[in-house]
Design an enzyme around this catalytic site. Sequence first.
Site, mmCIF file in Angstrom:
data_model
loop_
_atom_site.group_PDB
_atom_site.id
_atom_site.type_symbol
_atom_site.label_atom_id
_atom_site.label_comp_id
_atom_site.label_asym_id
_atom_site.label_seq_id
_atom_site.Cartn_x
_atom_site.Cartn_y
_atom_site.Cartn_z
ATOM 1 N N TYR A 112 17.248 -31.514 -3.657
ATOM 2 C CA TYR A 112 17.972 -30.340 -3.166
ATOM 3 C C TYR A 112 17.932 -30.285 -1.638
ATOM 4 O O TYR A 112 16.880 -30.456 -1.016
ATOM 5 C CB TYR A 112 17.358 -29.056 -3.729
ATOM 6 C CG TYR A 112 17.951 -27.812 -3.113
ATOM 7 C CD1 TYR A 112 19.202 -27.356 -3.516
ATOM 8 C CD2 TYR A 112 17.284 -27.118 -2.103
ATOM 9 C CE1 TYR A 112 19.771 -26.237 -2.936
ATOM 10 C CE2 TYR A 112 17.837 -25.996 -1.519
ATOM 11 C CZ TYR A 112 19.087 -25.557 -1.933
ATOM 12 O OH TYR A 112 19.647 -24.453 -1.351
ATOM 13 N N GLN A 352 -14.512 27.726 7.102
ATOM 14 C CA GLN A 352 -14.128 26.316 7.023
ATOM 15 C C GLN A 352 -12.979 26.048 7.988
ATOM 16 O O GLN A 352 -12.106 26.891 8.170
ATOM 17 C CB GLN A 352 -13.670 25.950 5.606
ATOM 18 C CG GLN A 352 -14.708 26.167 4.533
ATOM 19 C CD GLN A 352 -14.202 25.737 3.170
ATOM 20 O OE1 GLN A 352 -14.809 24.942 2.495
ATOM 21 N NE2 GLN A 352 -13.065 26.265 2.758
ATOM 22 N N ARG A 358 -10.649 19.232 8.689
ATOM 23 C CA ARG A 358 -11.716 19.075 7.689
ATOM 24 C C ARG A 358 -11.473 17.907 6.736
ATOM 25 O O ARG A 358 -12.418 17.264 6.281
ATOM 26 C CB ARG A 358 -11.868 20.386 6.914
ATOM 27 C CG ARG A 358 -12.932 20.386 5.844
ATOM 28 C CD ARG A 358 -13.384 21.804 5.478
ATOM 29 N NE ARG A 358 -12.289 22.734 5.330
ATOM 30 C CZ ARG A 358 -11.761 23.125 4.166
ATOM 31 N NH1 ARG A 358 -12.245 22.641 3.034
ATOM 32 N NH2 ARG A 358 -10.773 23.990 4.124
ATOM 33 N N ASN A 388 11.592 -24.920 0.367
ATOM 34 C CA ASN A 388 12.117 -25.393 -0.913
ATOM 35 C C ASN A 388 13.138 -26.484 -0.604
ATOM 36 O O ASN A 388 14.097 -26.229 0.128
ATOM 37 C CB ASN A 388 12.778 -24.272 -1.701
ATOM 38 C CG ASN A 388 13.386 -24.786 -2.991
ATOM 39 O OD1 ASN A 388 12.723 -25.445 -3.767
ATOM 40 N ND2 ASN A 388 14.667 -24.509 -3.197
#
Length: 722
Positions: A112, A352, A358, A388
């Site tokens: 090929y 918090q 956080r 290929n």
Amino acid sequence: MELSHETCNGIKNDRNGGTSSLGLCTGTDPLNWTVAADSLKGSHLDEVKRMIDEYRRPVVKLGGESLTIGQVTAIAAHDSGVKVELAEAARAGVKASSDWVMDSMMKGTDSYGVTTGFGATSHRRTKQGGALQKELIRFLNSGIFGNGTESSHTLPHSATRAAMLVRVNTLLQGYSGIRFEILETITKFLNHNITPCLPLRGTITASGDLVPLSYIAGLLTGRPNSKAVGSNGQVLNPTEAFNLAGVTSGFFELQPKEGLALVNGTAVGSGLAATVLFEANILAIMSEVLSAIFAEVMNGKPEFTDHLTHKLKHHPGQIEAAAIMEHILDGSSYVKAAQKLHETDPLQKPKQDRYALRTSPQWLGPQIEVIRAATKMIEREINSVNDNPLIDVSRNKALHGGNFQGTPIGVSMDNTRLAIASIGKLMFAQFSELVNDFYNNGLPSNLTGGRNPSLDYGFKGAEIAMASYCSELQFLANPVTNHVQSAEQHNQDVNSLGLNSSRKTAEAVDILKLMSSTFLVALCQAIDLRHLEENLKNTVKNTVSQVAKRVLTMGVNGELHPSRFCEKDLIKVVDREYVFAYIDDPCSASSPLMQKLRQVLVDHALDNGDREKNSTTSIFQKIGAFEDELKTLLPKEVEIARTELESGNAAIPNRIKECRSYPLYKIVREDIGTSLLTGEKVRSPGEEFDKVFTAMCEGKLIDPMLECLKEWNGAPLPICQN
């Protein structure tokens, strides 16, 4: 790095039980999973340090199997001065495969792309092998460059150089049927900073990057439409390019298979992906460091980095992100001051911190894991053989397969881009908190640094720009690989879109740099505002104390006055009140400071009982004198404090110098030359962002960033029992 074992082709390979430094398949690990897993051992930070070290080495030695992300990025930067050397040991294997192709042609073997047509028309046959290769390059030269007046349709030269390096590395493995002299010529182009012009678009990265790579082949063969760019930016024709590179043998007449060997690979997509991942890994570390600095200037609570929390979640990216932040915050002067504040006034801020602070380790951790996995995938790809057919000299055959399918590139780049978008989203959330006085724990709205907030809107424009950056980044997070179109008469009916995805990820990295630069300048502004806040608060406390002693201690006849007990509570008011809520006009009747100071005196007067009926012991009657004296003195003292700070003579030094994050602040303020932004100055925020962005693109922030972490031992702090 050269490997000691030999393949049946006469070149290095792991098929016979050897081990490649990058984990190519071995006899003991035929599926390659073990070495892939082993490549992730150690910390991400250590891996990034190695990457940077490889980037800075003066020579890249190509042997086919040990090329790294850092090396590709070094060569991509044409002004880095790094040179490429080819392993002489690879010459024999390359020659063996080239000789095999010529021998097979002579024997009439049907292969090929050597004796057949291409793709869907591979049923055609020819014995004119050289002419077939010439036609291959001609019909693949299908890109569009445009005239460049409005937009460039030329692949960035850095990406082209990366592609050249990766393609040479692939071809060195000796499975491609190409002469070693062609690889030497490409290497000379690299070492002389001669870069072929490749089209920006036109490849689907399966069967490889055919169209762009054909322009490298076009230059090598002297096609008249081929152009290159020299080291000074001059446009070169093929003859000029060969002369400047010192190639005296003339243009190449391609032998059978050589054109296919040049174009049938994934080097353009994987080369660009390598440079993108170099930047993405550094930006990931930067996001961790910036998150820690964000926690510092926000008076954050450091317990969000406690190792037990992250140990129980098990994800290594999260654990490392938390450990890095923990290291920067450990011993931080800001953290110590914030802890003292939280202890004395626990209700001043929420119990918090918000999610952008956080949960930053939980957010960043998976992104780091994704970027790290993508890095390993691309590092394998740039050391892969993608042709290929593959020429297997040992078995005397050409193998027809599909290694040109660049799916690892498309998938890893899609994943990386999503991770980058997530990092940008967190950064925007952090930036939005930082500039909002409802969330930023006492910093001024928009981080204004001037005396008159009515004429100073600080980072308001920057927040709008950040929203724009973030929106575009979120759009870019959409995958490329789900937009595949069947191509080439339905022969290439699935294709990777690897380069397309790499290009979009490069855009995303650039936008994240814009965001990181803007955020870093904002963090430095916040650091300076905390310094100003501390000095102004100290001035207000001293002035209030001085006025209280002068006005409230003694009565008109020199006796001790009941109002002398007010001073302690007056100072508490100053401690608890955010300075920037009143400092632009501290003695205004509507100022929160004056209102609360007055309330202290009123409360003491109400507790004064019957003594309020006597003018000599009345606290109420002292309020006017106290306020008048404060109005006379405080504005002057505030201005003196500001002026002293601006001249570098602040009474209280900047806390940042006691912190591990100081190296980044130092380079931004001292080396790059930025300063506190105010409405009183002519300089715009964008001018400062540009300076930092340029420095970031030039790699000047890498060492200061690593300096912040130089003492980290790669492990979280021990879980404390107290």
